[in-house]
Write an enzyme that holds these catalytic residues in place. Structure first.
Site, PDB file in Angstrom:
ATOM      1  N   HIS A 208     -25.414  26.399 -71.636  1.00  0.00           N
ATOM      2  CA  HIS A 208     -25.930  27.614 -72.238  1.00  0.00           C
ATOM      3  C   HIS A 208     -25.503  28.864 -71.474  1.00  0.00           C
ATOM      4  CE1 HIS A 208     -28.862  26.090 -75.445  1.00  0.00           C
ATOM      5  NE2 HIS A 208     -28.004  25.146 -75.149  1.00  0.00           N
ATOM      6  N   SER A 212     -20.620  26.879 -75.937  1.00  0.00           N
ATOM      7  CA  SER A 212     -19.716  25.813 -76.375  1.00  0.00           C
ATOM      8  C   SER A 212     -18.279  26.301 -76.430  1.00  0.00           C
ATOM      9  CB  SER A 212     -20.120  25.339 -77.774  1.00  0.00           C
ATOM     10  OG  SER A 212     -21.331  24.628 -77.716  1.00  0.00           O
ATOM     11  N   LYS A 235     -26.384  20.147 -88.978  1.00  0.00           N
ATOM     12  CA  LYS A 235     -25.172  19.364 -88.738  1.00  0.00           C
ATOM     13  C   LYS A 235     -25.437  18.231 -87.734  1.00  0.00           C
ATOM     14  CE  LYS A 235     -20.212  19.926 -87.985  1.00  0.00           C
ATOM     15  NZ  LYS A 235     -19.117  20.834 -87.664  1.00  0.00           N
ATOM     16  N   ASP A 236     -26.227  18.534 -86.709  1.00  0.00           N
ATOM     17  CA  ASP A 236     -26.579  17.488 -85.745  1.00  0.00           C
ATOM     18  C   ASP A 236     -27.441  16.407 -86.391  1.00  0.00           C
ATOM     19  OD1 ASP A 236     -25.105  18.494 -83.698  1.00  0.00           O
ATOM     20  OD2 ASP A 236     -26.765  19.431 -82.619  1.00  0.00           O
ATOM     21  N   GLU A 279     -19.187  -5.889 -68.766  1.00  0.00           N
ATOM     22  CA  GLU A 279     -19.399  -5.375 -70.113  1.00  0.00           C
ATOM     23  C   GLU A 279     -18.179  -4.557 -70.545  1.00  0.00           C
ATOM     24  OE1 GLU A 279     -23.018  -5.743 -71.932  1.00  0.00           O
ATOM     25  OE2 GLU A 279     -21.696  -7.273 -71.142  1.00  0.00           O
TER      26      GLU A 279
END
Lengths: 406, 219
Positions: A208, A212, A235-236, A279
């Site tokens: 923040h 972005s 959108k998320d 894994e």
């Protein structure tokens, strides 16, 4: 009533300020692709792992005499215990899948570049924490692969200079992986997720501060930023829904694909499984470890292969902004790296033969070369692109940078 | 990377892939229908459990599976309903007789590479060696005798019967390894349908909210 309560709080805590500046009106580039969804998805997976993990902890017994049985107790007798356990075991793989895509997006679009170095490095720290947490969690079912995986990996610390033996005993709490190892891994597997939550906060504060990145790699003009709510909240949410469909398909229909058969046999220190594999999310790094013949060298190479991501902001020396969007050589290198990861993953999964040893060594060399050649390639590419002529947006960006310097 | 290098790389990948599967498993489909599982339960409770236990399967859960109370009572003898399916032979006696403690079968359907196909192939894998001894091509050092008699079966009809029996046993042990799998799949269908509807609605809602932004010039 609501307004006066809010006013009372706001005098003492910046609640409205936080919601307005960091959630609702938080300016976000309007051109983010769906690859930008994976950050919020990682947050969701973290919460799901925490919640299922805490409920599993109510039924799990961290003792070598009862650990394996308590998993079967969860699977058979606890109401919806199978759902908790499969969500948690599938969730571990999902977490890595989401994080690896999140990292791949950062690399592809050059999001790690200035001014986002600290954002990238806190992410690097989160990756290490996630790896440690997953590794310790994998011991808890106390199956054959749990035991031997932990034995092999803790044994790697023998390569520590001067204090090798002591470090291994300190990690295990005993000379071998045993009850002391299980109880400490359990305690730490419970603790680490909360440290991760704290580290995520730091990651978000860094985000923040710098905001972005976007596919162009050039900061957008204020008019091209849009408020986080409602655009990115919806959108998320759409991303979350799609993720949940895929996740549920694994949990409800093929939850065992990611559980090794050998881990359905209780741990037996007297009997080594024919073939010890970690894994899937550790396979490329495991392949790098095995590609160096000497233990200390292998451990160093493996450690470096994870940590080298942190050097990216300095390895990428191009003045052309962003990642693959305007830079064909960088894009080519990205896909070479991706293909190389897949080859390494395959090599890590199969037993060592003369053939796989050669493939592993070559793939390891390519892995490091993609990083180490980047300073040179990015400079060459920059010179070539400038000579060829740049798109107006990039031209303007370089002009602005040049003006700032004067 | 040039092409002369790429080809040997790919070839070596495939050659090592072939090496990894040395024992050929039989991949006959293993039934999952209730009738097969019930027939398998009878085989396991009356034949296998002479030596093998299923410590995570309680007799009570056989009732949930749909086996008659009277049948379960015969199988469990004087053991309580919430007792695990224990072997009739004491583990120590079995170890003395066979040289190893017969393994627990609760998770046998998922505890070997290949899962149910391994288990079926193992049961069907008995043959006669050069000196007339019984061998098993899947697990060569096995101490278990050829209980189903596949190594002595000569005609096709007999083999067919034994194969069916082996499939039933495998089907039951597959159930025993994860008794909640049925619940899981039936709940899963509803969960996926719900999520798909939610996804479609959210997609339309997202389109609606973003329509002005989507109409703008691409960046």
């Amino acid at each position: 009533m609501f307004k006066s309560t809010l006013a009372w709080i706001d005098q003492r805590f910046p609640l409205t300020h936080f919601i307005k500046n960091d959630l609702a009106d938080y300016p976000t580039p309007r051109n983010l692709s769906y690859w930008w969804n994976f950050g919020s998805l990682a947050g969701l997976v973290l919460v799901m792992q925490l919640v299922t993990g805490i409920f599993l902890a109510m039924h799990y017994k961290p003792d070598i005499a009862t650990a394996f049985d308590s998993i079967q107790h969860i699977m058979r007798d606890v109401n919806y215990g199978w759902l908790l356990r499969y969500m948690h075991s599938t969730g571990a793989s999902a977490f890595f899948a989401v994080i690896y895509i999140h990292m791949a997006r950062t690399l592809y679009h050059g999001s790690y570049r200035a001014p986002r170095e600290l954002l990238w490095w806190t992410g690097q720290g989160l990756l290490l924490l996630l790896m440690a947490t997953a590794f310790m969690g994998y011991l808890l079912p106390w199956g054959q692969m749990s035991y031997w995986g932990a034995a092999v990996i803790t044994n790697l610390f023998r390569a520590t200079p001067f204090f090798g033996e002591q470090v291994v005993v300190w990690l295990r709490g005993d000379f071998q992986v045993g009850d002391a190892t299980l109880t400490r891994f359990y305690a730490l597997h419970f603790l680490f997720p909360f440290i991760i939550v704290g580290a995520v906060m730091i990651h978000l504060i860094a985000l923040h501060t710098v905001k972005s990145s976007n596919p162009r790699g050039i900061e957008l003009k204020p008019k091209d930023n849009i408020p986080f709510h409602p655009y990115y909240t919806i959108k998320d949410m759409l991303g979350v829904a799609v993720y949940l469909v895929v996740f549920s398909a694994f949990v409800f229909f093929v939850p065992n694909t990611l559980i090794e058969a050998a881990n359905n046999i209780p741990a037996n220190p007297m009997q080594t499984p024919a073939h010890i594999v970690p894994e899937w999310y550790f396979l490329p790094f495991y392949a790098i470890l095995r590609s160096v013949p000497d233990l200390a060298g292998g451990v160093a190479a493996m450690g470096l292969s994870v940590l080298i991501f942190a050097a990216m902001p300095y390895l990428d020396r191009s003045r052309i902004p962003g990642g693959a969007r305007y830079r064909p050589a960088y894009r080519f290198l990205f896909f070479i790296f991706l293909a190389d990861m897949l080859v390494l993953g395959y090599v890590g999964a199969v037993p060592v033969t003369a053939d796989t040893a050669i493939v592993g060594r070559v793939a390891t060399e390519i892995y490091f070369l993609t990083f180490l050649l980047l300073p040179w390639i990015s400079k060459k590419e920059e010179a070539y692109l400038i000579k060829r002529g740049l798109p107006p947006a990039v031209e303007e960006f370089l002009q602005n940078n040049a003006n700032k310097k004067h | 990377m040039n092409k002369r290098f790429l080809l040997p790389l790919l070839l070596s990948l495939f050659s090592s892939f072939a090496l990894a599967n040395e024992i050929e498993l039989e991949h006959d489909p293993i039934p999952t229908d209730r009738a097969s599982v019930l027939r398998g339960a009878e085989q396991v409770a009356t034949v296998c459990s002479s030596c093998h236990g299923l410590k995570y399967v309680q007799y009570r859960s056989l009732l949930d599976l749909g086996i008659a109370k009277e049948t379960v009572d015969v199988w469990r003898g004087d053991k309580p309903l919430n007792s695990a399916m224990k072997p009739q032979m004491a583990p120590d006696d079995a170890a003395a007789a066979f040289g190893v403690t017969p393994p627990d079968l609760s998770l046998m359907a998922v505890a070997r590479e290949g899962g149910v196909h391994y288990l079926y192939s193992y049961l069907m894998g008995y043959g006669v060696g050069a000196n007339g001894e019984t061998t098993n091509r899947i697990f060569t050092v096995t101490k278990m005798p050829d209980v189903l008699g596949i190594s002595a079966a000569s005609d096709a009809k007999q083999r067919e019967e034994i194969s069916a029996k082996a499939k039933d046993i495998t089907a039951f042990l597959n159930w025993a390894a994860d008794p909640r799998a049925g619940d899981r799949r039936s709940l899963g269908i509803y969960v996926i349908i719900y999520l798909l509807i939610m996804t479609i609605l959210l997609f339309l809602w997202k389109k609606q909210i973003w329509r002005k932004i989507d109409a703008m010039e691409k960046l």
